[in-house]
Design an enzyme around this catalytic site. Structure first.
Site, PDB file in Angstrom:
ATOM      1  N   TYR A 100       7.898 -15.042 -17.514  1.00 52.77           N
ATOM      2  CA  TYR A 100       7.980 -13.689 -16.973  1.00 52.77           C
ATOM      3  C   TYR A 100       7.007 -13.546 -15.802  1.00 52.77           C
ATOM      4  O   TYR A 100       6.646 -14.530 -15.172  1.00 52.77           O
ATOM      5  CB  TYR A 100       7.803 -12.641 -18.102  1.00 52.77           C
ATOM      6  CG  TYR A 100       8.495 -11.388 -17.645  1.00 52.77           C
ATOM      7  CD1 TYR A 100       9.880 -11.381 -17.460  1.00 52.77           C
ATOM      8  CD2 TYR A 100       7.782 -10.274 -17.283  1.00 52.77           C
ATOM      9  CE1 TYR A 100      10.514 -10.275 -16.924  1.00 52.77           C
ATOM     10  CE2 TYR A 100       8.423  -9.163 -16.749  1.00 52.77           C
ATOM     11  CZ  TYR A 100       9.783  -9.166 -16.574  1.00 52.77           C
ATOM     12  OH  TYR A 100      10.409  -8.082 -16.022  1.00 52.77           O
ATOM     13  N   ARG A 153      15.400  -3.771  -7.184  1.00 50.31           N
ATOM     14  CA  ARG A 153      13.946  -3.594  -7.082  1.00 50.31           C
ATOM     15  C   ARG A 153      13.282  -4.525  -8.083  1.00 50.31           C
ATOM     16  O   ARG A 153      12.802  -4.111  -9.111  1.00 50.31           O
ATOM     17  CB  ARG A 153      13.615  -2.125  -7.365  1.00 50.31           C
ATOM     18  CG  ARG A 153      12.295  -1.665  -6.878  1.00 50.31           C
ATOM     19  CD  ARG A 153      11.462  -1.178  -8.019  1.00 50.31           C
ATOM     20  NE  ARG A 153      11.401  -2.161  -9.095  1.00 50.31           N
ATOM     21  CZ  ARG A 153      10.617  -2.073 -10.148  1.00 50.31           C
ATOM     22  NH1 ARG A 153       9.858  -1.048 -10.320  1.00 50.31           N
ATOM     23  NH2 ARG A 153      10.594  -3.016 -11.086  1.00 50.31           N
ATOM     24  N   LYS A 171      13.208 -11.355 -19.636  1.00 48.59           N
ATOM     25  CA  LYS A 171      12.814 -10.249 -20.500  1.00 48.59           C
ATOM     26  C   LYS A 171      13.392 -10.408 -21.900  1.00 48.59           C
ATOM     27  O   LYS A 171      12.733 -10.118 -22.900  1.00 48.59           O
ATOM     28  CB  LYS A 171      13.277  -8.941 -19.887  1.00 48.59           C
ATOM     29  CG  LYS A 171      12.061  -8.123 -19.676  1.00 48.59           C
ATOM     30  CD  LYS A 171      11.983  -6.980 -18.882  1.00 48.59           C
ATOM     31  CE  LYS A 171      10.571  -6.444 -19.053  1.00 48.59           C
ATOM     32  NZ  LYS A 171      10.217  -5.451 -18.100  1.00 48.59           N
ATOM     33  N   GLU A 242      16.792  -2.216 -16.246  1.00 50.59           N
ATOM     34  CA  GLU A 242      15.683  -3.006 -15.717  1.00 50.59           C
ATOM     35  C   GLU A 242      15.795  -3.172 -14.203  1.00 50.59           C
ATOM     36  O   GLU A 242      16.835  -3.610 -13.697  1.00 50.59           O
ATOM     37  CB  GLU A 242      15.749  -4.387 -16.390  1.00 50.59           C
ATOM     38  CG  GLU A 242      14.510  -5.189 -16.292  1.00 50.59           C
ATOM     39  CD  GLU A 242      13.360  -4.590 -17.074  1.00 50.59           C
ATOM     40  OE1 GLU A 242      13.542  -4.154 -18.208  1.00 50.59           O
ATOM     41  OE2 GLU A 242      12.257  -4.572 -16.509  1.00 50.59           O
ATOM     42  N   ASP A 243      14.749  -2.817 -13.506  1.00 50.65           N
ATOM     43  CA  ASP A 243      14.629  -3.110 -12.075  1.00 50.65           C
ATOM     44  C   ASP A 243      15.756  -2.548 -11.222  1.00 50.65           C
ATOM     45  O   ASP A 243      16.243  -3.211 -10.300  1.00 50.65           O
ATOM     46  CB  ASP A 243      14.440  -4.623 -11.856  1.00 50.65           C
ATOM     47  CG  ASP A 243      13.027  -5.056 -12.250  1.00 50.65           C
ATOM     48  OD1 ASP A 243      12.248  -4.198 -12.700  1.00 50.65           O
ATOM     49  OD2 ASP A 243      12.698  -6.246 -12.115  1.00 50.65           O
ATOM     50  N   ASP A 265      12.858   0.553 -18.799  1.00 51.69           N
ATOM     51  CA  ASP A 265      11.533  -0.021 -19.047  1.00 51.69           C
ATOM     52  C   ASP A 265      10.555   0.241 -17.901  1.00 51.69           C
ATOM     53  O   ASP A 265       9.361   0.433 -18.136  1.00 51.69           O
ATOM     54  CB  ASP A 265      11.663  -1.528 -19.290  1.00 51.69           C
ATOM     55  CG  ASP A 265      10.342  -2.125 -19.711  1.00 51.69           C
ATOM     56  OD1 ASP A 265       9.743  -1.581 -20.657  1.00 51.69           O
ATOM     57  OD2 ASP A 265       9.893  -3.101 -19.088  1.00 51.69           O
ATOM     58  N   ASP A 266      11.058   0.257 -16.675  1.00 52.90           N
ATOM     59  CA  ASP A 266      10.157   0.446 -15.529  1.00 52.90           C
ATOM     60  C   ASP A 266       9.539   1.835 -15.543  1.00 52.90           C
ATOM     61  O   ASP A 266       8.428   2.029 -15.058  1.00 52.90           O
ATOM     62  CB  ASP A 266      10.929   0.235 -14.219  1.00 52.90           C
ATOM     63  CG  ASP A 266      11.646  -1.090 -14.239  1.00 52.90           C
ATOM     64  OD1 ASP A 266      10.973  -2.111 -14.388  1.00 52.90           O
ATOM     65  OD2 ASP A 266      12.897  -1.099 -14.171  1.00 52.90           O
ATOM     66  N   ASN A 405       2.667  -5.590  -9.242  1.00 52.14           N
ATOM     67  CA  ASN A 405       3.014  -6.996  -9.469  1.00 52.14           C
ATOM     68  C   ASN A 405       3.734  -7.550  -8.238  1.00 52.14           C
ATOM     69  O   ASN A 405       4.345  -6.789  -7.507  1.00 52.14           O
ATOM     70  CB  ASN A 405       3.979  -7.108 -10.667  1.00 52.14           C
ATOM     71  CG  ASN A 405       3.336  -6.691 -11.952  1.00 52.14           C
ATOM     72  OD1 ASN A 405       2.211  -7.039 -12.233  1.00 52.14           O
ATOM     73  ND2 ASN A 405       4.078  -5.926 -12.740  1.00 52.14           N
TER      74      ASN A 405
HETATM   75  P1  NAD Z   1       8.858   2.313  -6.719  1.00 49.91           P
HETATM   76  O1  NAD Z   1       9.484   1.723  -5.524  1.00 49.91           O
HETATM   77  O2  NAD Z   1       9.644   3.218  -7.587  1.00 49.91           O
HETATM   78  O3  NAD Z   1       7.533   3.119  -6.272  1.00 49.91           O
HETATM   79  C1  NAD Z   1       6.618   2.711  -5.298  1.00 49.91           C
HETATM   80  C2  NAD Z   1       5.848   3.937  -4.854  1.00 49.91           C
HETATM   81  O4  NAD Z   1       4.761   3.538  -4.025  1.00 49.91           O
HETATM   82  C3  NAD Z   1       6.672   4.941  -4.054  1.00 49.91           C
HETATM   83  O5  NAD Z   1       6.402   6.233  -4.515  1.00 49.91           O
HETATM   84  C4  NAD Z   1       6.130   4.813  -2.634  1.00 49.91           C
HETATM   85  O6  NAD Z   1       6.178   6.032  -1.914  1.00 49.91           O
HETATM   86  C5  NAD Z   1       4.702   4.420  -2.914  1.00 49.91           C
HETATM   87  N1  NAD Z   1       4.063   3.734  -1.796  1.00 49.91           N
HETATM   88  C6  NAD Z   1       4.547   2.775  -0.990  1.00 49.91           C
HETATM   89  N2  NAD Z   1       3.635   2.457  -0.047  1.00 49.91           N
HETATM   90  C7  NAD Z   1       2.554   3.224  -0.288  1.00 49.91           C
HETATM   91  C8  NAD Z   1       1.300   3.357   0.337  1.00 49.91           C
HETATM   92  N3  NAD Z   1       0.965   2.617   1.391  1.00 49.91           N
HETATM   93  N4  NAD Z   1       0.428   4.255  -0.156  1.00 49.91           N
HETATM   94  C9  NAD Z   1       0.758   5.006  -1.223  1.00 49.91           C
HETATM   95  N5  NAD Z   1       1.937   4.910  -1.867  1.00 49.91           N
HETATM   96  C10 NAD Z   1       2.821   4.038  -1.393  1.00 49.91           C
HETATM   97  O7  NAD Z   1       8.307   1.098  -7.547  1.00 49.91           O
HETATM   98  P2  NAD Z   1       7.770   1.129  -9.061  1.00 49.91           P
HETATM   99  O8  NAD Z   1       8.842   0.733  -9.978  1.00 49.91           O
HETATM  100  O9  NAD Z   1       7.087   2.399  -9.309  1.00 49.91           O
HETATM  101  O10 NAD Z   1       6.733  -0.077  -9.036  1.00 49.91           O
HETATM  102  C11 NAD Z   1       5.549  -0.001  -8.244  1.00 49.91           C
HETATM  103  C12 NAD Z   1       4.665  -1.181  -8.588  1.00 49.91           C
HETATM  104  O11 NAD Z   1       4.260  -1.090  -9.943  1.00 49.91           O
HETATM  105  C13 NAD Z   1       5.341  -2.535  -8.414  1.00 49.91           C
HETATM  106  O12 NAD Z   1       4.476  -3.411  -7.765  1.00 49.91           O
HETATM  107  C14 NAD Z   1       5.567  -3.004  -9.817  1.00 49.91           C
HETATM  108  O13 NAD Z   1       5.466  -4.397  -9.943  1.00 49.91           O
HETATM  109  C15 NAD Z   1       4.443  -2.339 -10.567  1.00 49.91           C
HETATM  110  N6  NAD Z   1       4.745  -2.163 -11.991  1.00 49.91           N
HETATM  111  C16 NAD Z   1       3.837  -2.600 -12.895  1.00 49.91           C
HETATM  112  C17 NAD Z   1       4.090  -2.482 -14.234  1.00 49.91           C
HETATM  113  C18 NAD Z   1       3.052  -2.937 -15.223  1.00 49.91           C
HETATM  114  O14 NAD Z   1       2.023  -3.338 -14.839  1.00 49.91           O
HETATM  115  N7  NAD Z   1       3.289  -2.869 -16.501  1.00 49.91           N
HETATM  116  C19 NAD Z   1       5.288  -1.939 -14.672  1.00 49.91           C
HETATM  117  C20 NAD Z   1       6.209  -1.482 -13.724  1.00 49.91           C
HETATM  118  C21 NAD Z   1       5.918  -1.597 -12.377  1.00 49.91           C
END
Ligand code: NAD
Length: 548
Positions: A100, A153, A171, A242-243, A265-266, A405
């Site tokens: 993963y 995504r 997953k 997912e994603d 899950d996200d 990530n």
């Molecule tokens: P998403 O695309 O839904 O959201 C990204 C957000 O970041 C958007 O609101 C965007 O406006 C904002 N953004 C982009 N550039 C920015 C900047 N320069 N300053 C401030 N905000 C900014 O994506 P997501 O699903 O919310 O995932 C975001 C991150 O979280 C990814 O890197 C993902 O890998 C990580 N994530 C981690 C976990 C975990 O650790 N368990 C779980 C899910 C997602």
């Protein structure tokens, strides 16, 4: 070892060796070799599973890089799933970052190049009207978990189109390894609706539809056909989205969450795992959860999903919903999310509070004075030394989560978080970071990995055949997870239990989620007094069956 019944249709000879769910390779016994037409098809010595597992470990460790390790394990999964899962269960800490995040991300980026053997179900935009037939082609009568993605995504890597199939496969491997869902009851699904990834559109090796993404009503119709076909053919299956990109993820969750046993899950899994980290942190800081002021960098699926869970917990603790929401603030790519903004998408509006608009995270920290800073923006190194120092100036014990990530996208490293807060930060990340030695102390940064949550929630829902998966179940999962962190783990700064205990953690969460399903009235099996036995009866152990 269980005794398997061998009917007239049981595969023999080469067919048996090529069936990954039944194959035992060199572990077929002398009598099985006689009975099943295997004589001459295997080297003479019979090996035990332990001996095979040693060979796997040696091979795995000899690979020159993580992508090679990933390919080796995928190959093993395609040859001998029992051995693959034995290895995964016994070496989870070492193998999880390979099957993963972060390595699976690389596996997806190179999917078209390294593809060897299909796994999972592929539904494309061209299959409209035929989705039921495709699901019937699956071949396994019983399905417990269906895990679809449209690849838009993938992790923090963006639109990987059909190459995103590595995610559902990885997953579901964790579902089996952590919760013990039988691998034959897991269905990874790629809904290939095209891609906006120009590199893939121009890549002759790309294995998806070479066209721009299906959008609007045509897209919704395909998803609807898929969801209703799942309900008809596999009525007891849980569907984990997912994603999906956030314009679809929030919409589809709202559309289906009350008609299907489904979750995203996200949004919800991430929400629960981050909430668990925060609940662990208050065990250290002594603050009440209702005293936290949380500032998020990012306002997408992950960040707002976490906000929802934190606010719901505060409401459980007696706050009104509007007061609870006021404890969570968001900075997106344009600046602080406030009510005067006119550019906010639907999912951000409940978080647009009255406050002056400021453009930068640094300014927002001074305005909001957060106790907790959570990064889910996909923007690396945005928690600069100055940002971390500001958090340390405002708080005795600042909580800092850098969740983006893969590792290269994290808002800061574990080391930066500890060094720039004089070792006072309570830190967690999305991808794993090694321990940090600072001022004579060893810090063990916890990984807020969704794997702590979704297998247990899924198993609890499957055990009770829950009609829906509710926020209450995710809150219960988060509380259970936080309660399982030991005082010794907390003392090293780790806000999550050791991954070594993930099967125990998943089992305990499944039991609590099952109880919640009974309490909330969503269970479709008769109420049981022994919920532990109910959950345990469903858990698969990767041991070979005895055929003779
Ligand atoms: P998403 O695309 O839904 O959201 C990204 C957000 O970041 C958007 O609101 C965007 O406006 C904002 N953004 C982009 N550039 C920015 C900047 N320069 N300053 C401030 N905000 C900014 O994506 P997501 O699903 O919310 O995932 C975001 C991150 O979280 C990814 O890197 C993902 O890998 C990580 N994530 C981690 C976990 C975990 O650790 N368990 C779980 C899910 C997602």
């Amino acid at each position: 070892m269980t005794q398997a019944s061998i009917g007239a249709n049981f595969p023999r000879g080469v067919d048996l060796l090529r069936n990954p769910l039944l194959n035992k390779g060199t572990a077929f016994t002398e009598s099985e070799r006689d009975l099943l037409g295997l004589r001459g098809l295997l080297p003479a010595p019979v090996r035990t599973m332990e001996q095979q597992a040693l060979r796997v470990l040696a091979n795995f460790r000899s690979k020159p890089d993580d992508l090679e390790k990933y390919l080796y394990l995928i190959g093993l999964q395609d040859r001998n799933e029992t051995l693959f899962y034995r290895f995964l269960v016994d070496n989870l800490e070492e193998a999880m970052p390979i099957v993963y995040t972060p390595t699976v991300g690389k596996g997806c980026q190179f999917f078209g190049r390294v593809f060897r053997r299909p796994r999972g179900l592929y539904i494309s935009a061209d299959d409209k009207g035929k989705v039921r037939d495709l699901l019937r082609n699956w071949g396994h009568k019983e399905v417990s978990v269906i895990l679809p993605t449209d690849g838009e995504r993938i992790l923090g890597l963006g639109d990987l189109g059909a190459s995103g199939m590595g995610i559902p496969i990885g997953k579901l491997a964790l579902y089996t390894a952590c919760a013990g869902i039988h691998p034959g009851k897991c269905m990874p699904v790629m809904i290939d609706v095209g891609t906006e990834n120009e590199d893939f559109l121009n890549d002759p090796l790309y294995l998806g539809l070479k066209r721009h993404r299906l959008r609007g009503q045509d897209y919704d119709d395909l998803i609807e056909e898929f969801m209703s076909a799942c309900k008809e053919i596999y009525p007891n299956a849980l569907i984990q989205f997912e994603d999906f990109a956030n314009q679809n993820a929030f919409r589809l969750l709202e559309q289906y969450r009350h008609d299907h046993c489904t979750f995203n899950d996200d949004i919800q899994g991430t929400g629960a795992v981050a909430l668990a980290g925060l609940l662990s942190s208050v065990r250290v800081t002594g603050r009440k959860i209702t005293e936290e002021r949380v500032l998020f960098l990012g306002a997408g699926e992950a960040a707002t999903g976490i906000g929802e869970m934190i606010a719901a917990t505060m409401v459980r603790e007696g706050m009104t919903e509007s007061d609870a929401r006021l404890r969570c603030w968001f900075v997106d790519s344009k600046g602080l999310v406030v009510s005067s903004r006119t550019d906010l998408t639907h999912h951000k509006k409940p978080w647009a509070h009255e406050a002056p608009f400021v453009k930068t995270l640094a300014e927002a920290i001074e305005v909001i004075r957060p106790t907790t800073l959570i990064g889910a923006s996909g923007m690396p190194a945005t928690f600069t030394p100055e940002i971390l120092q500001a958090m340390a100036r405002l708080n005795d014990r600042p909580v800092i989560f850098a969740l983006s990530n893969p590792t290269s996208k994290a808002e800061c490293t574990a080391e930066a978080a500890y060094v720039h807060t004089e070792g006072r930060a309570l830190f967690a990340s999305g991808s794993p970071f090694p321990s940090v030695h600072y001022q004579g102390k060893t810090f063990v940064p916890g990984q807020g990995n969704n794997v702590y949550i979704f297998p247990g929630v899924g198993l609890g829902a499957i055990a009770t055949r829950s009609k829906e998966i509710t926020d209450g179940m995710f809150l219960t999962a988060a509380q259970t997870l936080a309660s399982m962190v030991t005082p010794e783990e907390l003392a090293t700064g780790n806000l999550y239990p050791s991954l070594k205990r993930i099967r125990e953690v998943s089992g305990r969460i499944a039991v609590e989620v099952a109880k919640e399903a009974f309490r909330e009235g969503y269970a479709q099996v008769p109420e049981q007094t022994d919920v532990v036995a109910l959950v345990e009866s469903l858990r698969y152990e990767p041991d070979y069956a005895k055929y003779a």
